[in-house]
Design a protein around this motif. Structure first.
Motif, PDB file in Angstrom:
ATOM      1  N   GLU A 144       0.831  -1.212   0.000  1.00  0.00           N
ATOM      2  CA  GLU A 144       0.000   0.000   0.000  1.00  0.00           C
ATOM      3  C   GLU A 144       0.862   1.257   0.000  1.00  0.00           C
ATOM      4  OE1 GLU A 144      -4.283   0.044   1.893  1.00  0.00           O
ATOM      5  OE2 GLU A 144      -2.846  -0.769   3.316  1.00  0.00           O
ATOM      6  N   GLN A 145       1.955   1.236   0.784  1.00  0.00           N
ATOM      7  CA  GLN A 145       2.807   2.415   0.847  1.00  0.00           C
ATOM      8  C   GLN A 145       3.519   2.647  -0.475  1.00  0.00           C
ATOM      9  OE1 GLN A 145       2.986   4.643   3.370  1.00  0.00           O
ATOM     10  NE2 GLN A 145       4.269   5.872   1.999  1.00  0.00           N
ATOM     11  N   LEU A 200       2.394   1.819  -3.401  1.00  0.00           N
ATOM     12  CA  LEU A 200       1.373   2.359  -4.303  1.00  0.00           C
ATOM     13  C   LEU A 200       1.148   3.837  -4.027  1.00  0.00           C
ATOM     14  CD1 LEU A 200      -1.164  -0.603  -4.187  1.00  0.00           C
ATOM     15  CD2 LEU A 200       0.140   0.121  -6.194  1.00  0.00           C
ATOM     16  N   ALA A 201       1.106   4.198  -2.747  1.00  0.00           N
ATOM     17  CA  ALA A 201       0.906   5.599  -2.385  1.00  0.00           C
ATOM     18  C   ALA A 201       2.062   6.474  -2.852  1.00  0.00           C
ATOM     19  CB  ALA A 201       0.731   5.731  -0.869  1.00  0.00           C
ATOM     20  N   TYR A 233      -5.199  -7.336   4.803  1.00  0.00           N
ATOM     21  CA  TYR A 233      -5.042  -7.491   3.357  1.00  0.00           C
ATOM     22  C   TYR A 233      -6.327  -8.055   2.749  1.00  0.00           C
ATOM     23  CZ  TYR A 233      -0.045  -7.246   4.501  1.00  0.00           C
ATOM     24  OH  TYR A 233       1.188  -6.872   4.970  1.00  0.00           O
ATOM     25  N   ASP A 291      -0.177  -9.217   0.577  1.00  0.00           N
ATOM     26  CA  ASP A 291      -0.511  -7.844   0.206  1.00  0.00           C
ATOM     27  C   ASP A 291      -0.239  -7.521  -1.259  1.00  0.00           C
ATOM     28  OD1 ASP A 291       2.263  -7.417   0.196  1.00  0.00           O
ATOM     29  OD2 ASP A 291       2.171  -5.629   1.450  1.00  0.00           O
ATOM     30  N   PHE A 320      -3.225  -5.792  -2.996  1.00  0.00           N
ATOM     31  CA  PHE A 320      -3.444  -4.372  -3.255  1.00  0.00           C
ATOM     32  C   PHE A 320      -3.039  -3.992  -4.678  1.00  0.00           C
ATOM     33  CE2 PHE A 320      -2.988  -4.319   1.440  1.00  0.00           C
ATOM     34  CZ  PHE A 320      -4.218  -3.763   1.753  1.00  0.00           C
TER      35      PHE A 320
END
Length: 451
Positions: free
Chosen positions: A145-146, A148-149, A301, A339, A342
């Protein structure tokens, strides 16, 4: 030289990197030594390399000799808070930390894929993004997620059209066997934290206290009944209470008690019902005992969902490299969490397992991933690297073929439209052909062309 043979030539380098990583594991998002080793292993390749801001990630972009779309390949790099119990000469030297899930192999495989594809850069029409990810194990909240961010999907300048990841297994699968399935591949992995709040007192006079222990025990067993009676057996749920905390002495009733559970679901509907239903069940049990309950359902997740077309391409890549018999179509998803979900929520792709059980062990009884005794066979490293490279190259080739076909069909359509505009109706063109003109313009059009 064939890709598989080239990968075998990298074996010593990949084994060396994997063992360095295994001996010096790191946890969570901050993996500075791991990151340095990855950067050193990629040094000298024609890559555009960037590192993360809030985590020790590495994102590398290989641009093919010709323009085209983007494919993403991913490896996770973090270890687990496990004390290693193996006799390996390269066992972890960091107390309480172990690469018990094979992420050291994943990292080495992706480095190998980067080298293989860099050697074939002239044949690539498009770009490949290599995603080296910390914190798959969720120590600090999850690394995908990080990344992707922080713009992972824009690394090449355009969103990837496909993404692939590979995970080794210390048991279950024979060494060298690849496995996957279309649709749900791994479960959603959530957490449940429950605290019962009562009133402490003396163990000899429970009627003067509000004892949270019996209520907690009732809730633990009631949740198991909830799972078996409220959910379709073909859309299963797994709930495991892994920790219970309460009390300090046999004759002291504590003021509160708590438990922690992991929850695995395979569909959004089941996940929603678990989130809502567990709170209702626990709160009502607490109320029946005159207690209060604090329920914290923590979404983790989501389920990893494979794209059917990408799984088919991945299976073909395995067969292309290694021949028939090396790919297994898994009949069921695994209740493990991942994960990569994501990424696959935003990009169609495929997540595969690769058997890495040593040949002297029985896959059915060998220690599992996350076990202190888990052992993975280095012999699978070149095969994993070759597969990742093959999948990326094949996907770019398919995209290129599709683009060419689309352009060719468009050109035909435009040519057809132009011919009809110039030659009049189809009937007129046929009449001219029958008259021996070959469809050449006649009359005023011929005069204009001649002028």
């Amino acid at each position: 030289m064939p890709l598989r043979d080239d990968a075998r030539l990298l074996t010593d380098d990949l084994v060396g990197l994997r063992r360095e990583l295994h001996a010096d594991p790191e946890l969570g998002r901050a993996l500075p030594r791991t990151q340095r080793r990855v950067l050193a292993a990629l040094d000298g390749l024609p890559l555009e390399v960037a590192v993360g801001t809030e985590l020790s990630s590495v994102t590398a972009v290989l641009r093919g000799a010709r323009p085209g779309p983007t494919v993403l390949l991913r490896a996770d790099m973090d270890a687990l808070p496990v004390t290693e119990d193996t006799d390996l000469p390269f066992a972890s030297r960091n107390a309480g930390v172990m690469h018990a899930c094979g992420h050291d192999l994943h990292t080495a495989m992706l480095v190998g894929a980067a080298r293989l594809l860099a050697d074939r850069r002239d044949a690539l029409a498009g770009s490949v993004v290599f995603m080296f990810q910390p914190d798959e194990e969720g120590t600090d909240g999850g690394g995908a997620e990080q990344m992707l961010a922080e713009g992972l999907l824009d690394a090449s300048g355009e969103r990837p059209l496909a993404a692939y990841a590979l995970h080794v297994a210390a048991n279950r699968l024979p060494r060298g066997l690849f496995a996957s399935r279309p649709g749900t591949a791994t479960a959603a992995s959530d957490g449940l934290e429950v605290t019962f709040r009562g009133r402490g007192g003396h163990g000899s006079a429970p009627h003067k206290a509000l004892d949270p222990i019996p209520a907690l025990c009732e809730a633990v067993t009631a949740l198991q009944t909830f799972v078996t009676r409220r959910f379709d057996v073909f859309d299963p749920v797994v709930l495991t209470v892994g920790a219970i905390r309460g009390g300090t002495k046999a004759n002291v009733i504590p003021g509160d008690a708590s438990f922690s559970a992991t929850v695995r679901t395979f569909s959004p509907a089941a996940r929603t019902l678990m989130r809502q239903g567990t709170a209702t069940l626990v709160e009502n049990i607490a109320a029946a005992h005159g207690l209060a309950a604090q329920v914290d359902y923590r979404l983790g997740y989501p389920a990893t969902v494979n794209d059917a077309a990408e799984v088919s391409l991945a299976a073909d890549a395995v067969t292309e490299l290694f021949g028939p018999g090396r790919y297994f179509s898994a009949p069921h998803p695994t209740p493990g969490g991942e994960d990569m979900a994501f990424v696959l929520n935003q990009v169609p792709g495929a997540y595969l397992m690769l058997g890495a059980c040593p040949p002297d062990r029985d896959p059915d009884t060998a220690p599992y991933n996350h076990s202190p005794q888990a052992v993975f066979d280095d012999a699978v490293l070149p095969d994993g690297a070759a597969f990742l490279a093959q999948a990326a190259a094949a996907r770019l080739a398919v995209a290129g073929t599709g683009a060419k076909a689309e352009a060719k069909n468009g050109a035909k359509a435009r040519a057809g439209a132009g011919t009809e505009a110039e030659a009049g109706t189809g009937t007129e063109a046929e009449a001219e052909a029958e008259a021996g003109t070959g469809g050449r313009p006649r009359g005023p059009r011929a005069a204009k062309a001649g002028a």
